[in-house]
Design an enzyme around this catalytic site. Structure first.
Site, PDB file in Angstrom:
ATOM      1  CG  ASP A  10       8.308   0.558   2.001  1.00  0.00           C
ATOM      2  OD1 ASP A  10       7.595   0.983   2.936  1.00  0.00           O
ATOM      3  OD2 ASP A  10       9.199  -0.296   2.169  1.00  0.00           O
ATOM      4  CG  ASP A  12      10.725   1.628   7.449  1.00  0.00           C
ATOM      5  OD1 ASP A  12      11.071   2.815   7.505  1.00  0.00           O
ATOM      6  OD2 ASP A  12       9.903   1.130   8.231  1.00  0.00           O
TER       7      ASP A  12
END
Length: 180
Positions: A10, A12
């Site tokens: 991922d 963020d």
């Protein structure tokens, strides 16, 4: 020759320090400083005095492009990329500006990640890698491989998955997976 195991990573709160970026933008735009401690154990936007105003910042041009790199992320991905097939995966469809900004951010910080290994999507349940590193349960709950929770303020009370608190721990975990 056997294929490399795959890791979906991922952006963020995993590769990108969105918490710090959000705090800085909120202070710049609204004149109120929120601490990282205020973000512990609650949904990210709820830490701000005006959650709606905080959420609107995510739609501002430049919000995602200028966000800082998480400490240790570059070195970790360079190391992991030698033994694993790395995919950077982000649910970027909710915030229209984030598509190009995230693409450009990845190109700047991780030039060794091929465009073929960048997945900017709406729903990560379509991702079928051997492992997934994410800070949100909504993505890990549907992970087809082995989920790894990356610590962020909003998930500190979660005990559901194997957790890593930083990139040093993540690298050590994936070295152990190689010999397992």
């Amino acid at each position: 020759m056997s294929r490399k195991k795959t890791i979906a990573i991922d952006m963020d709160n995993v590769l990108v320090d969105i918490e710090t970026n959000w705090i800085n933008w909120y202070e710049r735009e609204l004149g109120v400083r929120v601490t990282r401690e205020a973000m512990r154990g609650i949904p990210e936007d709820q830490a701000f005095p005006d959650p709606e105003a905080a959420r609107k910042l995510l739609y501002q041009p430049g919000f995602f492009r200028g966000a800082p790199l998480m400490e240790g992320a570059l070195e970790a991905l360079e190391e992991l990329n030698r033994e694993y097939e790395i995919y950077i995966v982000s649910a970027a469809m909710e915030f229209p500006n984030s598509l190009l900004e995230k693409h450009d951010w990845i190109a700047e910080h991780f030039p060794f990640i091929s465009w073929r290994n960048i997945v900017l999507c709406g729903d990560k349940s379509v991702i079928a890698t051997d492992y997934m590193i994410d800070d949100h349960l909504k993505n890990l709950d549907f992970c087809k491989g082995i989920p790894v929770l990356f610590t962020a303020g909003h998930n500190i009370h979660v005990t559901k998955y194997t957790r890593v608190n930083n990139w040093k721990e993540a690298t050590a975990l994936f070295k152990r997976y190689l010999v397992a």
